[in-house]
Design a protein around this motif. Structure first.
Motif, PDB file in Angstrom:
ATOM      1  N   GLN A  79       0.253  -1.166  -0.342  1.00 19.83           N
ATOM      2  CA  GLN A  79      -0.032   0.115   0.172  1.00 19.83           C
ATOM      3  C   GLN A  79       0.727   1.296   0.304  1.00 19.83           C
ATOM      4  OE1 GLN A  79      -2.670  -0.799   3.156  1.00 19.83           O
ATOM      5  NE2 GLN A  79      -3.722  -2.065   2.533  1.00 19.83           N
ATOM      6  N   ALA A  80       2.373   1.486   1.053  1.00 24.10           N
ATOM      7  CA  ALA A  80       2.436   2.229   0.928  1.00 24.10           C
ATOM      8  C   ALA A  80       3.697   2.765  -0.566  1.00 24.10           C
ATOM      9  CB  ALA A  80       4.302   2.154   2.078  1.00 24.10           C
ATOM     10  N   LEU A  81       4.234   1.174  -1.040  1.00 26.34           N
ATOM     11  CA  LEU A  81       4.728   1.380  -2.425  1.00 26.34           C
ATOM     12  C   LEU A  81       4.050   0.787  -3.767  1.00 26.34           C
ATOM     13  CD1 LEU A  81       8.082   0.617  -0.840  1.00 26.34           C
ATOM     14  CD2 LEU A  81       7.276   2.839  -1.971  1.00 26.34           C
ATOM     15  N   PRO A  82       2.881   1.242  -4.399  1.00 27.65           N
ATOM     16  CA  PRO A  82       1.443   0.544  -5.343  1.00 27.65           C
ATOM     17  C   PRO A  82       3.008  -0.187  -6.671  1.00 27.65           C
ATOM     18  CG  PRO A  82       1.002   2.385  -3.980  1.00 27.65           C
ATOM     19  CD  PRO A  82       2.020   2.784  -3.632  1.00 27.65           C
ATOM     20  N   ARG A  83       3.522   0.905  -6.966  1.00 28.03           N
ATOM     21  CA  ARG A  83       4.798   1.163  -7.615  1.00 28.03           C
ATOM     22  C   ARG A  83       6.050   0.394  -7.152  1.00 28.03           C
ATOM     23  NH1 ARG A  83       8.804   2.971 -11.353  1.00 28.03           N
ATOM     24  NH2 ARG A  83       8.219   2.303 -13.501  1.00 28.03           N
ATOM     25  N   PHE A  84       6.146  -1.771  -6.488  1.00 29.68           N
ATOM     26  CA  PHE A  84       7.212  -2.757  -5.677  1.00 29.68           C
ATOM     27  C   PHE A  84       8.267  -2.482  -7.093  1.00 29.68           C
ATOM     28  CE2 PHE A  84       8.725  -5.243  -3.408  1.00 29.68           C
ATOM     29  CZ  PHE A  84       9.273  -4.282  -2.101  1.00 29.68           C
ATOM     30  N   THR A  85       9.088  -1.496  -7.138  1.00 23.40           N
ATOM     31  CA  THR A  85      10.424  -1.897  -7.880  1.00 23.40           C
ATOM     32  C   THR A  85      11.408  -1.385  -7.630  1.00 23.40           C
ATOM     33  OG1 THR A  85      10.204   0.295  -9.047  1.00 23.40           O
ATOM     34  CG2 THR A  85       8.796  -1.231 -10.123  1.00 23.40           C
ATOM     35  N   PRO A  86      12.260  -2.344  -8.031  1.00 23.81           N
ATOM     36  CA  PRO A  86      14.117  -1.566  -7.097  1.00 23.81           C
ATOM     37  C   PRO A  86      14.496  -0.461  -7.124  1.00 23.81           C
ATOM     38  CG  PRO A  86      13.657  -3.708  -9.145  1.00 23.81           C
ATOM     39  CD  PRO A  86      12.841  -3.309  -8.988  1.00 23.81           C
ATOM     40  N   SER A  87      13.667   0.647  -7.902  1.00 23.57           N
ATOM     41  CA  SER A  87      14.428   2.120  -8.102  1.00 23.57           C
ATOM     42  C   SER A  87      13.648   2.654  -7.228  1.00 23.57           C
ATOM     43  CB  SER A  87      14.017   2.402  -9.264  1.00 23.57           C
ATOM     44  OG  SER A  87      14.852   2.007 -10.432  1.00 23.57           O
ATOM     45  N   ALA A  88      12.228   1.801  -6.539  1.00 25.24           N
ATOM     46  CA  ALA A  88      11.029   2.686  -6.172  1.00 25.24           C
ATOM     47  C   ALA A  88      11.629   2.094  -4.167  1.00 25.24           C
ATOM     48  CB  ALA A  88       9.580   2.004  -6.232  1.00 25.24           C
ATOM     49  N   VAL A  89      11.634   1.539  -4.438  1.00 25.22           N
ATOM     50  CA  VAL A  89      12.126   0.765  -3.166  1.00 25.22           C
ATOM     51  C   VAL A  89      14.168   1.440  -2.146  1.00 25.22           C
ATOM     52  CG1 VAL A  89      13.504  -1.008  -1.897  1.00 25.22           C
ATOM     53  CG2 VAL A  89      10.767  -1.747  -3.163  1.00 25.22           C
ATOM     54  N   VAL A  90      14.197   2.286  -3.363  1.00 21.61           N
ATOM     55  CA  VAL A  90      15.800   2.172  -3.134  1.00 21.61           C
ATOM     56  C   VAL A  90      15.518   4.149  -2.973  1.00 21.61           C
ATOM     57  CG1 VAL A  90      17.859   3.018  -3.887  1.00 21.61           C
ATOM     58  CG2 VAL A  90      16.927   1.096  -4.548  1.00 21.61           C
ATOM     59  N   LYS A  91      14.894   4.382  -3.413  1.00 22.53           N
ATOM     60  CA  LYS A  91      13.856   5.444  -3.593  1.00 22.53           C
ATOM     61  C   LYS A  91      13.086   6.037  -2.276  1.00 22.53           C
ATOM     62  CE  LYS A  91      11.732   9.518  -5.307  1.00 22.53           C
ATOM     63  NZ  LYS A  91      10.406  10.065  -6.958  1.00 22.53           N
ATOM     64  N   ALA A  92      12.630   5.196  -2.048  1.00 22.25           N
ATOM     65  CA  ALA A  92      11.579   5.239   0.019  1.00 22.25           C
ATOM     66  C   ALA A  92      12.526   5.409   0.793  1.00 22.25           C
ATOM     67  CB  ALA A  92      10.293   3.654   0.005  1.00 22.25           C
ATOM     68  N   GLY A  93      13.712   4.502   0.927  1.00 25.43           N
ATOM     69  CA  GLY A  93      14.327   4.389   2.079  1.00 25.43           C
ATOM     70  C   GLY A  93      14.197   3.406   2.766  1.00 25.43           C
ATOM     71  N   ALA A  94      15.162   3.193   3.900  1.00 27.77           N
ATOM     72  CA  ALA A  94      14.992   2.245   5.304  1.00 27.77           C
ATOM     73  C   ALA A  94      13.427   3.393   5.804  1.00 27.77           C
ATOM     74  CB  ALA A  94      16.494   2.834   6.468  1.00 27.77           C
ATOM     75  N   GLY A  95      13.949   4.482   5.853  1.00 27.11           N
ATOM     76  CA  GLY A  95      12.723   5.210   6.946  1.00 27.11           C
ATOM     77  C   GLY A  95      11.390   4.684   6.372  1.00 27.11           C
ATOM     78  N   GLN A  96      10.463   4.959   5.586  1.00 26.72           N
ATOM     79  CA  GLN A  96       9.559   4.538   4.618  1.00 26.72           C
ATOM     80  C   GLN A  96       9.392   3.396   5.115  1.00 26.72           C
ATOM     81  OE1 GLN A  96       8.499   6.252   1.000  1.00 26.72           O
ATOM     82  NE2 GLN A  96       6.220   5.223   0.682  1.00 26.72           N
ATOM     83  N   LEU A  97      10.079   2.374   4.714  1.00 21.54           N
ATOM     84  CA  LEU A  97      10.253   0.447   5.055  1.00 21.54           C
ATOM     85  C   LEU A  97       9.687   0.304   5.645  1.00 21.54           C
ATOM     86  CD1 LEU A  97      13.034  -0.785   2.369  1.00 21.54           C
ATOM     87  CD2 LEU A  97      10.446  -0.544   1.862  1.00 21.54           C
ATOM     88  N   ALA A  98      11.031   1.073   6.593  1.00 21.90           N
ATOM     89  CA  ALA A  98      10.056   0.780   8.605  1.00 21.90           C
ATOM     90  C   ALA A  98       9.023   0.941   9.318  1.00 21.90           C
ATOM     91  CB  ALA A  98      11.653   1.026   9.788  1.00 21.90           C
ATOM     92  N   ALA A  99       8.565   2.154   8.579  1.00 20.42           N
ATOM     93  CA  ALA A  99       8.109   2.924   8.805  1.00 20.42           C
ATOM     94  C   ALA A  99       6.159   1.752   8.432  1.00 20.42           C
ATOM     95  CB  ALA A  99       6.641   3.975   7.902  1.00 20.42           C
ATOM     96  N   CYS A 100       6.773   1.016   8.126  1.00 19.73           N
ATOM     97  CA  CYS A 100       5.114  -0.250   7.115  1.00 19.73           C
ATOM     98  C   CYS A 100       5.793  -1.476   7.459  1.00 19.73           C
ATOM     99  CB  CYS A 100       5.584  -0.617   5.641  1.00 19.73           C
ATOM    100  SG  CYS A 100       5.815   0.701   4.978  1.00 19.73           S
ATOM    101  N   GLY A 101       6.063  -1.316   9.059  1.00 19.83           N
ATOM    102  CA  GLY A 101       6.295  -2.375  10.751  1.00 19.83           C
ATOM    103  C   GLY A 101       7.697  -3.068   9.583  1.00 19.83           C
ATOM    104  N   LEU A 102       8.456  -3.590   9.028  1.00 18.08           N
ATOM    105  CA  LEU A 102       9.613  -3.749   9.059  1.00 18.08           C
ATOM    106  C   LEU A 102      10.810  -3.725   9.322  1.00 18.08           C
ATOM    107  CD1 LEU A 102      10.044  -3.933   5.081  1.00 18.08           C
ATOM    108  CD2 LEU A 102       8.898  -5.759   6.495  1.00 18.08           C
ATOM    109  N   SER A 103      11.351  -5.069  10.259  1.00 16.41           N
ATOM    110  CA  SER A 103      12.446  -4.731  11.378  1.00 16.41           C
ATOM    111  C   SER A 103      13.509  -4.548  10.940  1.00 16.41           C
ATOM    112  CB  SER A 103      12.936  -6.596  11.971  1.00 16.41           C
ATOM    113  OG  SER A 103      13.200  -6.780  10.815  1.00 16.41           O
ATOM    114  N   LYS A 104      14.035  -3.461  11.240  1.00 20.65           N
ATOM    115  CA  LYS A 104      15.926  -3.137  11.152  1.00 20.65           C
ATOM    116  C   LYS A 104      16.599  -4.170  10.416  1.00 20.65           C
ATOM    117  CE  LYS A 104      19.433  -0.557  12.622  1.00 20.65           C
ATOM    118  NZ  LYS A 104      20.811  -1.174  11.877  1.00 20.65           N
ATOM    119  N   ARG A 105      16.848  -5.421  10.318  1.00 23.89           N
ATOM    120  CA  ARG A 105      17.111  -6.371   9.124  1.00 23.89           C
ATOM    121  C   ARG A 105      16.424  -6.709   8.257  1.00 23.89           C
ATOM    122  NH1 ARG A 105      20.323 -11.545  12.294  1.00 23.89           N
ATOM    123  NH2 ARG A 105      21.278  -9.275  12.657  1.00 23.89           N
TER     124      ARG A 105
END
Length: 218
Positions: A79-105
């Motif tokens: 939902q946070a990254l509807p266009r789930f591509t490598p570039s989109a993930v890199v652009k989102a960065g650690a902060g946005q991924l962590a905000a989705c509930g993912l652990s640091k690792r």
């Protein structure tokens, strides 16, 4: 419920792997347990995942958590990254991924995966032509990708017919319950049973998964 990454679907909802019907016939001919088990499962079959990057990212999210928790985290991420591509993930960065509930690792693992794809450090376009062990060797160079994860990728993305994921607890449990009356099973025991399944060990594994949990895991 078995928590390994695996799916099934009714034919018509997705294409049946080209080897599936032949594999069913061969397994029922050779193996008394498969002869009983396969008809019980009915028309369900293995369903593949189309996108390699998404398949691997989802497998990382699912590591070491329940299926329910993994599905919730994955839905939040998508939902946070509807266009789930490598570039989109890199652009989102650690902060946005962590905000989705993912652990640091797991955040680090998914960013490393995205970097490998974006920088073309992996040869995704060639995986169809590479043998199983060559694909595994390339995938395990990525942080967070274990041999088990790579084997699940071979099964669910590349639809390889002869994968035997000995690190999968569902496979070992399925062999224990169906072949050894629930007694503990060693890797050696599992290999001995599976020798009769070649070259369709993926298919036999999938039916053992279904014997433990008839409902497909999404």
């Amino acid at each position: 419920m078995v928590t390994s990454s695996r799916e099934g679907a009714v034919p018509g909802a997705a294409a049946v792997p080209p080897y599936w019907e032949e594999a069913k016939a061969e397994l029922m001919k050779r193996d008394r347990i498969m002869k009983k088990l396969i008809p019980q499962i009915g028309d369900l079959h293995l369903v593949g995942h189309d996108d390699p990057f998404t398949t691997l990212a989802r497998s990382i999210v699912k590591q070491q958590v329940t299926a329910k928790a993994a599905d919730a985290a994955w839905q939040t991420l998508r939902q946070a990254l509807p266009r789930f591509t490598p570039s989109a993930v890199v652009k989102a960065g650690a902060g946005q991924l962590a905000a989705c509930g993912l652990s640091k690792r797991k955040t680090e693992y998914i960013l490393d995966l995205a970097d490998h794809f974006k920088a073309k450090k992996v040869h995704a376009s060639q995986w169809d032509q590479m043998d199983d062990e060559a694909v595994i060797a390339e995938l395990v160079q990525i942080r967070g990708i274990t041999r088990w994860t790579a084997e699940m990728f071979l099964i669910f993305n590349l639809l390889r017919p002869n994968v035997l994921p000995l690190d999968d607890p569902g496979l070992i449990q399925g062999i224990s319950q169906n072949y050894f009356s629930g007694e503990p099973v060693s890797r050696s025991d599992a290999r001995e049973v599976a020798a009769n399944w070649e070259p369709y060990r993926t298919v036999a594994t999938w039916y053992l998964w279904r014997s433990l949990d008839p409902d497909p895991v999404k």
